[in-house]
Design an enzyme around this catalytic site. Structure first.
Site, PDB file in Angstrom:
ATOM      1  N   CYS A 115       0.826  -1.206   0.000  1.00  0.00           N
ATOM      2  CA  CYS A 115       0.000   0.000   0.000  1.00  0.00           C
ATOM      3  C   CYS A 115       0.867   1.265   0.000  1.00  0.00           C
ATOM      4  O   CYS A 115       1.399   1.623  -1.036  1.00  0.00           O
ATOM      5  CB  CYS A 115      -1.000  -0.027   1.150  1.00  0.00           C
ATOM      6  SG  CYS A 115      -2.402   1.102   0.902  1.00  0.00           S
ATOM      7  N   HIS A 223      -3.530  -5.448   0.586  1.00  0.00           N
ATOM      8  CA  HIS A 223      -3.002  -5.736   1.922  1.00  0.00           C
ATOM      9  C   HIS A 223      -2.926  -7.241   2.164  1.00  0.00           C
ATOM     10  O   HIS A 223      -3.798  -7.833   2.805  1.00  0.00           O
ATOM     11  CB  HIS A 223      -3.894  -5.081   2.984  1.00  0.00           C
ATOM     12  CG  HIS A 223      -3.704  -3.609   3.103  1.00  0.00           C
ATOM     13  ND1 HIS A 223      -2.846  -3.035   4.018  1.00  0.00           N
ATOM     14  CD2 HIS A 223      -4.235  -2.583   2.392  1.00  0.00           C
ATOM     15  CE1 HIS A 223      -2.870  -1.723   3.887  1.00  0.00           C
ATOM     16  NE2 HIS A 223      -3.706  -1.420   2.907  1.00  0.00           N
ATOM     17  N   GLU A 225      -1.020  -8.721   4.175  1.00  0.00           N
ATOM     18  CA  GLU A 225      -0.737  -9.022   5.582  1.00  0.00           C
ATOM     19  C   GLU A 225      -1.995  -9.347   6.374  1.00  0.00           C
ATOM     20  O   GLU A 225      -1.927  -9.935   7.454  1.00  0.00           O
ATOM     21  CB  GLU A 225       0.000  -7.840   6.233  1.00  0.00           C
ATOM     22  CG  GLU A 225      -0.870  -6.700   6.743  1.00  0.00           C
ATOM     23  CD  GLU A 225      -1.466  -5.817   5.650  1.00  0.00           C
ATOM     24  OE1 GLU A 225      -2.307  -4.942   5.973  1.00  0.00           O
ATOM     25  OE2 GLU A 225      -1.089  -5.977   4.479  1.00  0.00           O
TER      26      GLU A 225
END
Length: 254
Positions: A115, A223, A225
């Site tokens: 990001c 994202h 993660e």
């Protein structure tokens, strides 16, 4: 957890005012993605707004994760127009990340940008950013509903088409994948020396790698993660990053 054999992965912090005091903070989801996804151990790199000992930092790390953030890169770094009043910036983070990205990649340190980190990588290589992608008029809605629960905000939003033969395609082994979409900004002009790795259905560059990089150097707009172990595609990204970090660690004498 034993640190024996684990690659040490730097995670860049944001400088944020909380109450009367400035803090250097990193979202726990990024730290856990290093532990559970990359199988490494995270070390926080502070954003202090001072000259950082970049060579010393790189000598001690086996990889670096450049995280997402509520803040945006200050537009003067890519000759963009001034941001709208009230836009959240983090000049102390810019001061460490922008030189660190190029130095790490040049030194052959594995790098993963997520990001804001993806946008920082584009800026470092001379690219520019749309500050308000939703106002451009040719793109789908890439923002999250901030009033929705987190699982909805970070839920699957749209597919991406992966470029055959690319780093990301090789890690996943398929032509498409499903990703979340939690961003306002996006790539306007792709930086020199960057090659697209994935596109959104509207044609927006959603991932790129660095051409001729000595090691793993990938940026993604989404994202991965987020609950990394519950999404096979996100897991594949961090496994590839972690493997590069372990290989780098194996070559170092410390």
């Amino acid at each position: 957890m034993s640190l024996s054999g684990l690659p040490l992965i730097g995670v860049v912090a944001c400088n944020q005012q909380i109450g009367l005091h400035p803090f250097n903070i990193v979202g726990e989801k990024y730290l856990l993605s290093v532990v559970n996804g990359a199988k490494g151990f995270p070390l926080v790199i502070p954003s202090l707004g001072v000259d950082a000992p970049i060579e010393a930092i790189l000598a001690r790390l086996d990889g670096i994760l450049f995280t997402g953030s509520p803040s945006n890169v200050e537009p003067h770094h890519y000759q963009g127009p001034a941001s709208e009043h009230g836009t959240h910036h983090d000049p102390k983070r810019d001061a460490i990340t922008l030189p660190l990205i190029k130095a790490a990649i040049d030194a052959g340190i594995p790098v993963l940008g997520i990001c804001r980190g993806f946008q920082e990588m584009n800026v470092v290589y001379g690219g520019s950013l749309y500050q308000k992608l939703h106002e451009v008029g040719t793109y789908i809605e890439h923002r999250e509903d901030k009033k929705a629960p987190l699982d909805v905000q970070y839920g699957i939003s749209h597919p991406v088409n992966l470029v055959a033969g690319g780093l990301l395609h090789d890690a996943w082994g398929c032509d498409t994948a499903e990703v979340n979409s939690v961003h306002t900004q996006g790539v306007e002009r792709l930086g020199e020396g960057l090659q697209p790795e994935a596109f959104a259905p509207d044609g927006l560059v959603e991932a790129f790698s660095v051409k001729n990089a000595k090691n793993f150097a990938l940026g993604v707009q989404w994202h991965p993660e987020w609950k990394v172990t519950e999404n096979a595609f996100y897991t594949a990204i961090f496994e590839a990053f972690g493997q590069a970090c372990r290989q780098h660690a194996a070559t170092q004498v410390r």
